[in-house]
Scaffold this motif. Structure first.
Motif, PDB file in Angstrom:
ATOM      1  N   ALA A 165       0.846  -1.196   0.000  1.00  0.00           N
ATOM      2  CA  ALA A 165       0.000   0.000   0.000  1.00  0.00           C
ATOM      3  C   ALA A 165       0.878   1.242   0.000  1.00  0.00           C
ATOM      4  O   ALA A 165       2.057   1.196   0.362  1.00  0.00           O
ATOM      5  CB  ALA A 165      -0.910  -0.001   1.228  1.00  0.00           C
ATOM      6  N   ARG A 166       0.272   2.345  -0.402  1.00  0.00           N
ATOM      7  CA  ARG A 166       0.948   3.632  -0.297  1.00  0.00           C
ATOM      8  C   ARG A 166      -0.091   4.697   0.048  1.00  0.00           C
ATOM      9  O   ARG A 166      -1.280   4.548  -0.234  1.00  0.00           O
ATOM     10  CB  ARG A 166       1.731   3.979  -1.555  1.00  0.00           C
ATOM     11  CG  ARG A 166       0.903   4.193  -2.793  1.00  0.00           C
ATOM     12  CD  ARG A 166       1.793   4.465  -3.991  1.00  0.00           C
ATOM     13  NE  ARG A 166       0.969   4.693  -5.170  1.00  0.00           N
ATOM     14  CZ  ARG A 166       1.425   4.662  -6.400  1.00  0.00           C
ATOM     15  NH1 ARG A 166       2.699   4.408  -6.623  1.00  0.00           N
ATOM     16  NH2 ARG A 166       0.618   4.885  -7.411  1.00  0.00           N
ATOM     17  N   CYS A 167       0.383   5.734   0.649  1.00  0.00           N
ATOM     18  CA  CYS A 167      -0.472   6.853   1.067  1.00  0.00           C
ATOM     19  C   CYS A 167      -0.134   8.051   0.197  1.00  0.00           C
ATOM     20  O   CYS A 167       0.667   8.901   0.573  1.00  0.00           O
ATOM     21  CB  CYS A 167      -0.259   7.166   2.544  1.00  0.00           C
ATOM     22  SG  CYS A 167      -0.685   5.807   3.632  1.00  0.00           S
ATOM     23  N   GLY A 168      -0.715   8.086  -0.990  1.00  0.00           N
ATOM     24  CA  GLY A 168      -0.456   9.165  -1.943  1.00  0.00           C
ATOM     25  C   GLY A 168       0.195   8.641  -3.198  1.00  0.00           C
ATOM     26  O   GLY A 168       0.993   7.699  -3.148  1.00  0.00           O
ATOM     27  N   ASP A 180       2.543   9.668  -5.078  1.00  0.00           N
ATOM     28  CA  ASP A 180       3.999   9.732  -5.194  1.00  0.00           C
ATOM     29  C   ASP A 180       4.737   9.074  -4.032  1.00  0.00           C
ATOM     30  O   ASP A 180       5.959   9.096  -3.978  1.00  0.00           O
ATOM     31  CB  ASP A 180       4.445  11.189  -5.326  1.00  0.00           C
ATOM     32  CG  ASP A 180       3.881  11.842  -6.586  1.00  0.00           C
ATOM     33  OD1 ASP A 180       3.804  11.149  -7.627  1.00  0.00           O
ATOM     34  OD2 ASP A 180       3.500  13.029  -6.525  1.00  0.00           O
ATOM     35  N   ALA A 181       3.997   8.484  -3.108  1.00  0.00           N
ATOM     36  CA  ALA A 181       4.611   7.845  -1.939  1.00  0.00           C
ATOM     37  C   ALA A 181       5.240   6.510  -2.326  1.00  0.00           C
ATOM     38  O   ALA A 181       4.903   5.908  -3.349  1.00  0.00           O
ATOM     39  CB  ALA A 181       3.553   7.638  -0.852  1.00  0.00           C
ATOM     40  N   ASP A 182       6.149   6.039  -1.497  1.00  0.00           N
ATOM     41  CA  ASP A 182       6.770   4.731  -1.692  1.00  0.00           C
ATOM     42  C   ASP A 182       5.792   3.632  -1.288  1.00  0.00           C
ATOM     43  O   ASP A 182       4.972   3.817  -0.376  1.00  0.00           O
ATOM     44  CB  ASP A 182       8.036   4.594  -0.844  1.00  0.00           C
ATOM     45  CG  ASP A 182       9.160   5.484  -1.349  1.00  0.00           C
ATOM     46  OD1 ASP A 182       9.195   5.790  -2.564  1.00  0.00           O
ATOM     47  OD2 ASP A 182       9.999   5.885  -0.518  1.00  0.00           O
ATOM     48  N   TRP A 183       5.923   2.488  -1.936  1.00  0.00           N
ATOM     49  CA  TRP A 183       5.112   1.325  -1.582  1.00  0.00           C
ATOM     50  C   TRP A 183       5.600   0.758  -0.262  1.00  0.00           C
ATOM     51  O   TRP A 183       6.802   0.707  -0.001  1.00  0.00           O
ATOM     52  CB  TRP A 183       5.199   0.247  -2.657  1.00  0.00           C
ATOM     53  CG  TRP A 183       4.448   0.610  -3.896  1.00  0.00           C
ATOM     54  CD1 TRP A 183       4.966   1.041  -5.073  1.00  0.00           C
ATOM     55  CD2 TRP A 183       3.031   0.586  -4.071  1.00  0.00           C
ATOM     56  NE1 TRP A 183       3.958   1.281  -5.975  1.00  0.00           N
ATOM     57  CE2 TRP A 183       2.757   1.010  -5.387  1.00  0.00           C
ATOM     58  CE3 TRP A 183       1.959   0.242  -3.242  1.00  0.00           C
ATOM     59  CZ2 TRP A 183       1.472   1.106  -5.894  1.00  0.00           C
ATOM     60  CZ3 TRP A 183       0.676   0.340  -3.746  1.00  0.00           C
ATOM     61  CH2 TRP A 183       0.443   0.766  -5.062  1.00  0.00           C
ATOM     62  N   ARG A 184       4.666   0.317   0.559  1.00  0.00           N
ATOM     63  CA  ARG A 184       4.971  -0.322   1.840  1.00  0.00           C
ATOM     64  C   ARG A 184       4.414  -1.742   1.805  1.00  0.00           C
ATOM     65  O   ARG A 184       3.202  -1.937   1.652  1.00  0.00           O
ATOM     66  CB  ARG A 184       4.314   0.467   2.967  1.00  0.00           C
ATOM     67  CG  ARG A 184       4.517  -0.130   4.317  1.00  0.00           C
ATOM     68  CD  ARG A 184       3.874   0.752   5.374  1.00  0.00           C
ATOM     69  NE  ARG A 184       3.740  -0.003   6.611  1.00  0.00           N
ATOM     70  CZ  ARG A 184       2.875   0.286   7.550  1.00  0.00           C
ATOM     71  NH1 ARG A 184       2.063   1.313   7.415  1.00  0.00           N
ATOM     72  NH2 ARG A 184       2.817  -0.443   8.637  1.00  0.00           N
ATOM     73  N   ALA A 185       5.294  -2.728   1.914  1.00  0.00           N
ATOM     74  CA  ALA A 185       4.860  -4.125   1.940  1.00  0.00           C
ATOM     75  C   ALA A 185       4.100  -4.374   3.238  1.00  0.00           C
ATOM     76  O   ALA A 185       4.568  -4.032   4.316  1.00  0.00           O
ATOM     77  CB  ALA A 185       6.054  -5.056   1.844  1.00  0.00           C
ATOM     78  N   LEU A 186       2.915  -4.975   3.113  1.00  0.00           N
ATOM     79  CA  LEU A 186       2.077  -5.226   4.287  1.00  0.00           C
ATOM     80  C   LEU A 186       2.039  -6.692   4.682  1.00  0.00           C
ATOM     81  O   LEU A 186       1.631  -7.020   5.788  1.00  0.00           O
ATOM     82  CB  LEU A 186       0.650  -4.742   4.032  1.00  0.00           C
ATOM     83  CG  LEU A 186       0.494  -3.255   3.726  1.00  0.00           C
ATOM     84  CD1 LEU A 186      -0.966  -2.931   3.468  1.00  0.00           C
ATOM     85  CD2 LEU A 186       1.041  -2.411   4.869  1.00  0.00           C
ATOM     86  N   GLY A 187       2.415  -7.563   3.785  1.00  0.00           N
ATOM     87  CA  GLY A 187       2.369  -8.991   4.083  1.00  0.00           C
ATOM     88  C   GLY A 187       1.718  -9.740   2.948  1.00  0.00           C
ATOM     89  O   GLY A 187       1.520  -9.203   1.859  1.00  0.00           O
ATOM     90  N   GLY A 188       1.372 -10.961   3.212  1.00  0.00           N
ATOM     91  CA  GLY A 188       0.785 -11.757   2.161  1.00  0.00           C
ATOM     92  C   GLY A 188       0.130 -13.005   2.689  1.00  0.00           C
ATOM     93  O   GLY A 188       0.003 -13.205   3.893  1.00  0.00           O
ATOM     94  N   SER A 189      -0.269 -13.827   1.756  1.00  0.00           N
ATOM     95  CA  SER A 189      -0.974 -15.053   2.069  1.00  0.00           C
ATOM     96  C   SER A 189      -0.863 -15.958   0.849  1.00  0.00           C
ATOM     97  O   SER A 189      -0.140 -15.643  -0.097  1.00  0.00           O
ATOM     98  CB  SER A 189      -2.435 -14.723   2.380  1.00  0.00           C
ATOM     99  OG  SER A 189      -3.136 -15.874   2.801  1.00  0.00           O
ATOM    100  N   ALA A 190      -1.600 -17.038   0.859  1.00  0.00           N
ATOM    101  CA  ALA A 190      -1.704 -17.918  -0.307  1.00  0.00           C
ATOM    102  C   ALA A 190      -3.160 -18.329  -0.434  1.00  0.00           C
ATOM    103  O   ALA A 190      -3.893 -18.399   0.562  1.00  0.00           O
ATOM    104  CB  ALA A 190      -0.812 -19.145  -0.152  1.00  0.00           C
TER     105      ALA A 190
END
Length: 139
Positions: free
Chosen positions: A35-38, A40-50
């Protein structure tokens, strides 16, 4: 009189994958959420699943407050490699195991980016086959 302001409602994301080459859910596909907030913001990895036996990811992490854009990354190449290794004898007429791209998927990964608004739920199904895919906003 209170000076505190209520936090923005949190958005949430879910997904599922249908393998349209066999008309069944795609089990065991790794999915990462960022996710990112804006814009032009950098992406932030939040996690994952399968994906589970129904092709669903039911446990993706919540989105941080202020999220404006989300990216789902689907690692589909291992899914197709495993499927073709285990089912070469059952190759589909409309999607043979060996065509231009070899035994795996033409698209080894699928990255879907979309905009979100506070408090909304976003269900993003992936319709997948070895040579193409489509997505839409579900319910």
């Amino acid at each position: 009189m209170s000076t505190s302001t209520a936090a923005s409602p949190i958005s949430s994301v879910s997904t599922h994958i249908l393998d349209t080459s066999i008309g069944r859910p795609a089990e065991g596909v790794a999915v990462r959420l960022a996710a990112r907030c804006g814009r032009d913001a950098d992406w932030r990895a939040l996690g994952g699943s399968a994906t589970d036996a129904d092709g669903r990811c039911k446990d993706l992490p919540a989105l941080p407050e202020g999220t404006t854009h989300v990216r789902l990354d689907f690692a589909v190449e291992p899914y197709f490699e495993n499927k073709f290794d285990n089912k070469k004898a059952d190759a589909q007429q409309d999607a043979p195991a060996n065509r231009d791209s070899g035994a795996g998927a033409f698209f080894p990964e699928v990255a879907i980016t979309f905009a979100v608004a506070p408090g909304e739920h976003y269900h993003v199904p992936l319709l997948l086959n070895p040579f193409g895919y489509s997505v839409y906003r579900g319910s």
